[in-house]
Design a protein around this motif. Sequence first.
Motif, PDB file in Angstrom:
ATOM      1  N   GLU A  36      45.810  30.663  50.683  1.00 17.40           N
ATOM      2  CA  GLU A  36      46.981  30.353  49.740  1.00 17.40           C
ATOM      3  C   GLU A  36      47.806  31.606  49.104  1.00 17.40           C
ATOM      4  OE1 GLU A  36      45.279  27.441  46.744  1.00 17.40           O
ATOM      5  OE2 GLU A  36      43.801  26.853  47.877  1.00 17.40           O
ATOM      6  N   LYS A  37      47.475  32.476  50.212  1.00 18.36           N
ATOM      7  CA  LYS A  37      49.161  33.463  50.183  1.00 18.36           C
ATOM      8  C   LYS A  37      50.306  32.698  50.159  1.00 18.36           C
ATOM      9  CE  LYS A  37      50.818  37.427  52.457  1.00 18.36           C
ATOM     10  NZ  LYS A  37      50.270  38.733  51.371  1.00 18.36           N
ATOM     11  N   ASP A  38      50.077  31.788  50.510  1.00 20.35           N
ATOM     12  CA  ASP A  38      51.982  31.134  50.526  1.00 20.35           C
ATOM     13  C   ASP A  38      52.629  30.456  49.059  1.00 20.35           C
ATOM     14  OD1 ASP A  38      52.720  31.815  52.569  1.00 20.35           O
ATOM     15  OD2 ASP A  38      52.309  30.435  53.131  1.00 20.35           O
ATOM     16  N   ILE A  39      51.845  29.982  48.127  1.00 22.67           N
ATOM     17  CA  ILE A  39      51.076  28.971  47.258  1.00 22.67           C
ATOM     18  C   ILE A  39      50.796  30.313  45.628  1.00 22.67           C
ATOM     19  CG2 ILE A  39      50.283  27.512  45.674  1.00 22.67           C
ATOM     20  CD1 ILE A  39      49.230  26.621  48.534  1.00 22.67           C
ATOM     21  N   HIS A  40      50.145  31.460  45.905  1.00 22.19           N
ATOM     22  CA  HIS A  40      49.583  31.852  44.603  1.00 22.19           C
ATOM     23  C   HIS A  40      50.034  33.986  44.905  1.00 22.19           C
ATOM     24  CE1 HIS A  40      47.496  29.055  42.745  1.00 22.19           C
ATOM     25  NE2 HIS A  40      46.833  29.225  44.237  1.00 22.19           N
ATOM     26  N   ALA A  41      51.129  33.887  44.368  1.00 23.09           N
ATOM     27  CA  ALA A  41      51.097  35.625  44.586  1.00 23.09           C
ATOM     28  C   ALA A  41      49.936  36.085  43.621  1.00 23.09           C
ATOM     29  CB  ALA A  41      52.495  36.474  43.771  1.00 23.09           C
ATOM     30  N   ARG A  42      49.852  37.830  44.506  1.00 21.57           N
ATOM     31  CA  ARG A  42      49.028  38.911  42.787  1.00 21.57           C
ATOM     32  C   ARG A  42      49.072  39.097  42.035  1.00 21.57           C
ATOM     33  NH1 ARG A  42      45.304  39.190  48.208  1.00 21.57           N
ATOM     34  NH2 ARG A  42      46.800  40.929  48.837  1.00 21.57           N
ATOM     35  N   LYS A  43      48.641  39.366  40.814  1.00 19.82           N
ATOM     36  CA  LYS A  43      49.327  40.925  40.072  1.00 19.82           C
ATOM     37  C   LYS A  43      48.278  41.219  39.199  1.00 19.82           C
ATOM     38  CE  LYS A  43      52.565  41.683  36.355  1.00 19.82           C
ATOM     39  NZ  LYS A  43      53.802  41.830  36.042  1.00 19.82           N
ATOM     40  N   TRP A  44      47.866  42.751  39.999  1.00 18.38           N
ATOM     41  CA  TRP A  44      47.004  43.803  38.767  1.00 18.38           C
ATOM     42  C   TRP A  44      47.357  44.453  37.534  1.00 18.38           C
ATOM     43  CZ3 TRP A  44      42.206  43.633  40.398  1.00 18.38           C
ATOM     44  CH2 TRP A  44      41.664  43.405  41.590  1.00 18.38           C
ATOM     45  N   VAL A  45      46.330  43.585  36.364  1.00 16.82           N
ATOM     46  CA  VAL A  45      46.971  44.323  35.003  1.00 16.82           C
ATOM     47  C   VAL A  45      45.604  44.389  34.348  1.00 16.82           C
ATOM     48  CG1 VAL A  45      49.119  42.127  35.012  1.00 16.82           C
ATOM     49  CG2 VAL A  45      46.779  41.433  34.133  1.00 16.82           C
ATOM     50  N   SER A  46      46.516  44.963  33.627  1.00 10.60           N
ATOM     51  CA  SER A  46      45.197  45.926  32.084  1.00 10.60           C
ATOM     52  C   SER A  46      45.113  44.417  31.240  1.00 10.60           C
ATOM     53  CB  SER A  46      46.390  46.862  31.282  1.00 10.60           C
ATOM     54  OG  SER A  46      47.040  46.420  30.504  1.00 10.60           O
ATOM     55  N   VAL A  47      43.550  44.965  31.117  1.00 15.09           N
ATOM     56  CA  VAL A  47      43.100  44.180  29.950  1.00 15.09           C
ATOM     57  C   VAL A  47      43.707  43.411  28.651  1.00 15.09           C
ATOM     58  CG1 VAL A  47      41.077  43.463  28.730  1.00 15.09           C
ATOM     59  CG2 VAL A  47      40.297  44.327  30.740  1.00 15.09           C
ATOM     60  N   GLY A  48      44.366  44.019  28.292  1.00 14.23           N
ATOM     61  CA  GLY A  48      45.583  44.226  27.280  1.00 14.23           C
ATOM     62  C   GLY A  48      46.257  43.573  27.485  1.00 14.23           C
ATOM     63  N   GLU A  49      47.199  43.530  28.410  1.00 15.81           N
ATOM     64  CA  GLU A  49      48.513  42.766  29.293  1.00 15.81           C
ATOM     65  C   GLU A  49      47.816  41.972  29.921  1.00 15.81           C
ATOM     66  OE1 GLU A  49      51.164  45.123  32.701  1.00 15.81           O
ATOM     67  OE2 GLU A  49      49.273  46.035  32.579  1.00 15.81           O
TER      68      GLU A  49
END
Length: 195
Positions: free
Chosen positions: A133-146
């Motif tokens: 589902e790469k075309d449907i969902h982009a990924r983002k790594w964030v801190s726990v606070g974010e």
Amino acid sequence: MSSPLLARKGRHQQRYHNQLRLVAGCIPYKLNKEDDSGSGDLLDRVVVLMITSPGRHDLVFPKGGWEIDETASEAACREALEEAGVRGILNDTALGVWEFKSKSRQNNRSLEGTCKGYMFAMEVTEELDLYPEKDIHARKWVSVGEAYELCRYDWMREALDSFRNLLTGKSLSTVPELYDCIMKSTSADHAIALF
């Protein structure tokens, strides 16, 4: 270029309990080698993976339908692979169970569209370039606070609370009904996504 892996489609194998659609998901995470803040706190080294939600601008954790031919932990691993393109070690301890309305049924007062979601923590060991589902969902790594700031729903923030408790060694509330549903096997059999 599309992924050689295929996402499951349809709801013909979907599990339900008392008219609630059962879903499973996880909070994928990894530890940064360095603590950029200098605090020495483990949580300052943790980043969690969130994904875009189709047709919306908010971010969510990977989750989806729990099907009759799999355990809750297997469903969580499958959804992490399909929606976020990650594999990893799934923690046996469920973060909890939450009831919530699917995004398309938020204003509906009936049980229709209500889900019962089982959430886990997954330490990511592999991040794929291509996934179903790469075309449907982009990924983002964030801190726990974010992640707390980005969570659209209270249940997601509560799952993050449980995740923090898990990482810091605080007790989690137990989920008795879940133990009937999770396949008890060796850690190697169920800890790594089966794909």
